[in-house]
Design a protein around this motif. Structure first.
Motif, PDB file in Angstrom:
ATOM      1  N   TYR A  67       0.811  -1.219   0.000  1.00 43.78           N
ATOM      2  CA  TYR A  67       0.000   0.000   0.000  1.00 43.78           C
ATOM      3  C   TYR A  67       0.844   1.270   0.000  1.00 43.78           C
ATOM      4  CZ  TYR A  67      -4.147  -2.816   0.795  1.00 43.78           C
ATOM      5  OH  TYR A  67      -5.169  -3.719   0.670  1.00 43.78           O
ATOM      6  N   ALA A  68       2.162   1.131   0.082  1.00 45.83           N
ATOM      7  CA  ALA A  68       3.089   2.278   0.115  1.00 45.83           C
ATOM      8  C   ALA A  68       2.668   3.284   1.193  1.00 45.83           C
ATOM      9  CB  ALA A  68       3.167   2.938  -1.253  1.00 45.83           C
ATOM     10  N   GLY A  69       2.178   2.775   2.306  1.00 49.83           N
ATOM     11  CA  GLY A  69       1.767   3.634   3.409  1.00 49.83           C
ATOM     12  C   GLY A  69       0.401   4.264   3.235  1.00 49.83           C
ATOM     13  N   LYS A  70      -0.237   4.063   2.086  1.00 55.57           N
ATOM     14  CA  LYS A  70      -1.558   4.647   1.831  1.00 55.57           C
ATOM     15  C   LYS A  70      -2.618   3.563   2.037  1.00 55.57           C
ATOM     16  CE  LYS A  70       0.351   8.048  -1.198  1.00 55.57           C
ATOM     17  NZ  LYS A  70       0.245   8.864  -2.362  1.00 55.57           N
ATOM     18  N   TRP A  71      -2.935   3.347   3.301  1.00 46.51           N
ATOM     19  CA  TRP A  71      -3.844   2.274   3.671  1.00 46.51           C
ATOM     20  C   TRP A  71      -5.241   2.524   3.119  1.00 46.51           C
ATOM     21  CZ3 TRP A  71      -1.555  -1.740   5.936  1.00 46.51           C
ATOM     22  CH2 TRP A  71      -0.351  -1.534   6.610  1.00 46.51           C
ATOM     23  N   PRO A  72      -5.944   1.452   2.754  1.00 44.72           N
ATOM     24  CA  PRO A  72      -7.352   1.625   2.366  1.00 44.72           C
ATOM     25  C   PRO A  72      -8.164   2.061   3.590  1.00 44.72           C
ATOM     26  CG  PRO A  72      -6.791  -0.705   2.523  1.00 44.72           C
ATOM     27  CD  PRO A  72      -5.510   0.061   2.706  1.00 44.72           C
ATOM     28  N   LEU A  73      -9.305   2.657   3.336  1.00 44.98           N
ATOM     29  CA  LEU A  73     -10.109   3.230   4.418  1.00 44.98           C
ATOM     30  C   LEU A  73     -10.406   2.223   5.520  1.00 44.98           C
ATOM     31  CD1 LEU A  73     -11.608   5.756   5.430  1.00 44.98           C
ATOM     32  CD2 LEU A  73     -13.623   4.923   4.243  1.00 44.98           C
ATOM     33  N   TRP A  74     -10.741   0.999   5.173  1.00 43.85           N
ATOM     34  CA  TRP A  74     -11.145   0.018   6.183  1.00 43.85           C
ATOM     35  C   TRP A  74      -9.993  -0.391   7.106  1.00 43.85           C
ATOM     36  CZ3 TRP A  74      -9.031  -4.915   6.324  1.00 43.85           C
ATOM     37  CH2 TRP A  74      -8.276  -5.292   5.212  1.00 43.85           C
ATOM     38  N   LEU A  75      -8.746  -0.140   6.693  1.00 44.38           N
ATOM     39  CA  LEU A  75      -7.584  -0.577   7.458  1.00 44.38           C
ATOM     40  C   LEU A  75      -6.764   0.583   8.018  1.00 44.38           C
ATOM     41  CD1 LEU A  75      -5.991  -3.145   8.188  1.00 44.38           C
ATOM     42  CD2 LEU A  75      -4.853  -2.975   5.977  1.00 44.38           C
ATOM     43  N   SER A  76      -7.055   1.770   7.579  1.00 40.84           N
ATOM     44  CA  SER A  76      -6.237   2.942   7.895  1.00 40.84           C
ATOM     45  C   SER A  76      -6.374   3.387   9.349  1.00 40.84           C
ATOM     46  CB  SER A  76      -6.632   4.102   6.975  1.00 40.84           C
ATOM     47  OG  SER A  76      -5.868   5.242   7.278  1.00 40.84           O
ATOM     48  N   PRO A  77      -5.253   3.731   9.996  1.00 40.52           N
ATOM     49  CA  PRO A  77      -5.341   4.298  11.348  1.00 40.52           C
ATOM     50  C   PRO A  77      -5.704   5.782  11.334  1.00 40.52           C
ATOM     51  CG  PRO A  77      -3.055   4.087  10.698  1.00 40.52           C
ATOM     52  CD  PRO A  77      -3.880   3.490   9.580  1.00 40.52           C
ATOM     53  N   ARG A  78      -5.644   6.410  10.159  1.00 40.86           N
ATOM     54  CA  ARG A  78      -6.011   7.826  10.001  1.00 40.86           C
ATOM     55  C   ARG A  78      -7.022   7.915   8.873  1.00 40.86           C
ATOM     56  NH1 ARG A  78      -0.162  10.825  10.527  1.00 40.86           N
ATOM     57  NH2 ARG A  78      -0.089  10.721  12.785  1.00 40.86           N
ATOM     58  N   LEU A 125      -0.344  15.031   3.966  1.00 42.88           N
ATOM     59  CA  LEU A 125       0.966  14.452   4.270  1.00 42.88           C
ATOM     60  C   LEU A 125       0.878  13.376   5.343  1.00 42.88           C
ATOM     61  CD1 LEU A 125       3.239  17.635   4.157  1.00 42.88           C
ATOM     62  CD2 LEU A 125       3.090  15.792   2.464  1.00 42.88           C
ATOM     63  N   ALA A 126      -0.080  13.528   6.263  1.00 40.52           N
ATOM     64  CA  ALA A 126      -0.278  12.533   7.318  1.00 40.52           C
ATOM     65  C   ALA A 126      -1.049  11.308   6.802  1.00 40.52           C
ATOM     66  CB  ALA A 126      -1.014  13.157   8.501  1.00 40.52           C
ATOM     67  N   GLN A 127      -1.418  11.315   5.522  1.00 41.92           N
ATOM     68  CA  GLN A 127      -2.087  10.199   4.849  1.00 41.92           C
ATOM     69  C   GLN A 127      -3.496   9.912   5.364  1.00 41.92           C
ATOM     70  OE1 GLN A 127      -0.968   8.872   2.118  1.00 41.92           O
ATOM     71  NE2 GLN A 127       1.007   9.888   2.186  1.00 41.92           N
ATOM     72  N   TYR A 128      -4.224  10.955   5.785  1.00 37.89           N
ATOM     73  CA  TYR A 128      -5.642  10.751   6.090  1.00 37.89           C
ATOM     74  C   TYR A 128      -6.329  10.381   4.778  1.00 37.89           C
ATOM     75  CZ  TYR A 128      -5.354  12.655  10.787  1.00 37.89           C
ATOM     76  OH  TYR A 128      -5.054  12.849  12.109  1.00 37.89           O
ATOM     77  N   ASN A 129      -7.216   9.408   4.818  1.00 33.87           N
ATOM     78  CA  ASN A 129      -7.909   8.997   3.599  1.00 33.87           C
ATOM     79  C   ASN A 129      -8.759  10.127   3.034  1.00 33.87           C
ATOM     80  OD1 ASN A 129      -7.445   6.440   5.282  1.00 33.87           O
ATOM     81  ND2 ASN A 129      -7.836   5.655   3.237  1.00 33.87           N
ATOM     82  N   PHE A 130      -9.482  10.810   3.926  1.00 36.91           N
ATOM     83  CA  PHE A 130     -10.350  11.895   3.488  1.00 36.91           C
ATOM     84  C   PHE A 130     -10.241  13.063   4.458  1.00 36.91           C
ATOM     85  CE2 PHE A 130     -12.324   8.071   1.775  1.00 36.91           C
ATOM     86  CZ  PHE A 130     -12.388   8.398   0.433  1.00 36.91           C
ATOM     87  N   ILE A 131     -10.307  14.266   3.890  1.00 34.19           N
ATOM     88  CA  ILE A 131     -10.295  15.483   4.688  1.00 34.19           C
ATOM     89  C   ILE A 131     -11.653  16.147   4.479  1.00 34.19           C
ATOM     90  CG2 ILE A 131      -9.198  17.729   5.013  1.00 34.19           C
ATOM     91  CD1 ILE A 131      -6.632  16.300   3.801  1.00 34.19           C
ATOM     92  N   LEU A 132     -12.336  16.401   5.574  1.00 35.63           N
ATOM     93  CA  LEU A 132     -13.678  16.973   5.529  1.00 35.63           C
ATOM     94  C   LEU A 132     -13.583  18.431   5.942  1.00 35.63           C
ATOM     95  CD1 LEU A 132     -15.503  14.070   7.408  1.00 35.63           C
ATOM     96  CD2 LEU A 132     -14.914  14.223   4.996  1.00 35.63           C
ATOM     97  N   VAL A 133     -13.777  19.332   4.998  1.00 31.63           N
ATOM     98  CA  VAL A 133     -13.697  20.769   5.266  1.00 31.63           C
ATOM     99  C   VAL A 133     -15.104  21.263   5.583  1.00 31.63           C
ATOM    100  CG1 VAL A 133     -13.035  23.019   4.339  1.00 31.63           C
ATOM    101  CG2 VAL A 133     -11.735  20.978   3.700  1.00 31.63           C
ATOM    102  N   VAL A 134     -15.222  22.010   6.686  1.00 35.37           N
ATOM    103  CA  VAL A 134     -16.526  22.536   7.087  1.00 35.37           C
ATOM    104  C   VAL A 134     -16.434  24.040   7.314  1.00 35.37           C
ATOM    105  CG1 VAL A 134     -17.346  20.373   8.091  1.00 35.37           C
ATOM    106  CG2 VAL A 134     -16.129  21.973   9.531  1.00 35.37           C
ATOM    107  N   GLY A 135     -17.459  24.727   6.858  1.00 31.46           N
ATOM    108  CA  GLY A 135     -17.555  26.178   7.000  1.00 31.46           C
ATOM    109  C   GLY A 135     -19.016  26.569   7.101  1.00 31.46           C
ATOM    110  N   GLU A 136     -19.322  27.821   6.756  1.00 32.72           N
ATOM    111  CA  GLU A 136     -20.685  28.343   6.894  1.00 32.72           C
ATOM    112  C   GLU A 136     -21.675  27.587   6.013  1.00 32.72           C
ATOM    113  OE1 GLU A 136     -23.180  32.517   6.505  1.00 32.72           O
ATOM    114  OE2 GLU A 136     -20.998  32.540   6.329  1.00 32.72           O
ATOM    115  N   GLN A 137     -21.333  27.385   4.740  1.00 27.69           N
ATOM    116  CA  GLN A 137     -22.251  26.681   3.828  1.00 27.69           C
ATOM    117  C   GLN A 137     -22.512  25.256   4.309  1.00 27.69           C
ATOM    118  OE1 GLN A 137     -20.186  26.979   0.096  1.00 27.69           O
ATOM    119  NE2 GLN A 137     -21.244  28.872  -0.486  1.00 27.69           N
ATOM    120  N   GLU A 138     -21.480  24.588   4.763  1.00 27.70           N
ATOM    121  CA  GLU A 138     -21.639  23.206   5.236  1.00 27.70           C
ATOM    122  C   GLU A 138     -22.463  23.158   6.518  1.00 27.70           C
ATOM    123  OE1 GLU A 138     -18.445  23.435   2.413  1.00 27.70           O
ATOM    124  OE2 GLU A 138     -18.639  24.507   4.310  1.00 27.70           O
TER     125      GLU A 138
END
Length: 175
Positions: A67-78, A125-138
């Motif tokens: 996985y070259a450090g890019k774990w799939p979502l089901w296995l990822s610690p981040r 860089l920390a290899q989070y699978n997804f980053i969820l950005v939240v603001g006023e519209q969200e």
């Protein structure tokens, strides 16, 4: 019997094995009485060894390289990182974190005073699978803006229910 797997660089690794051992029964003097034998003679057993993962360290080494450090979502610690665009949205970011955490995901919230771009870049860089950005519209639409970990991979805005289903598909399909 050896089971061999290939890593991302197409190198072959022995992972699982089943072996018949004829020497240990001799070394330990093992024997058993044959059930239907009338003269009381003994037979030498054969020991079967099995290692389904080989060594756990080798197995994890193969997974890390594959996985070259890019774990799939089901296995990822981040798995998920929630990033509010400004301080007024910290409460909503924590609410989103709590919702996904309750669904079984590993979720962190970035509440530092760094710039939005810096927070997103550090999450990638920390290899989070997804980053969820939240603001006023969200906040108003009860949604999240989803970004992947690869560069500028923007997956769009989804309601919390749609995002939950979206992540669930990754887990169900082992992606």
């Amino acid at each position: 019997i050896d089971v061999k797997v290939f890593d991302a660089l197409q190198r072959k690794h022995q992972c699982a094995t089943v072996q018949l051992d004829f020497q240990l029964p001799i070394r330990f003097g093992l024997k058993y009485r044959v059930a239907d034998d009338t003269d009381g003679s003994f037979e030498r057993p054969i020991i079967v060894h099995r290692a389904m993962l080989g060594s756990v360290e080798r197995f994890f080494g193969i997974l890390i390289e594959h996985y070259a450090g890019k774990w799939p979502l089901w296995l990822s610690p981040r798995q998920l990182l929630v990033v509010p665009v400004a301080a007024p949205y910290h409460e909503y970011a924590n609410e989103v974190r709590e919702m996904f955490h309750d669904q079984g995901y590993f979720v962190d919230v970035e509440l530092s005073s760094k710039t939005l771009n810096k927070k997103i870049r550090e999450g990638q860089l920390a290899q989070y699978n997804f980053i969820l950005v939240v603001g006023e519209q969200e906040l108003e639409s009860r949604s999240v803006n989803i970004r992947g970990r690869e560069g500028n991979e923007r997956l769009g805005t989804k309601t919390l229910d749609e995002a939950s289903e979206f992540f669930g598909e990754f887990v169900r399909n082992y992606q």
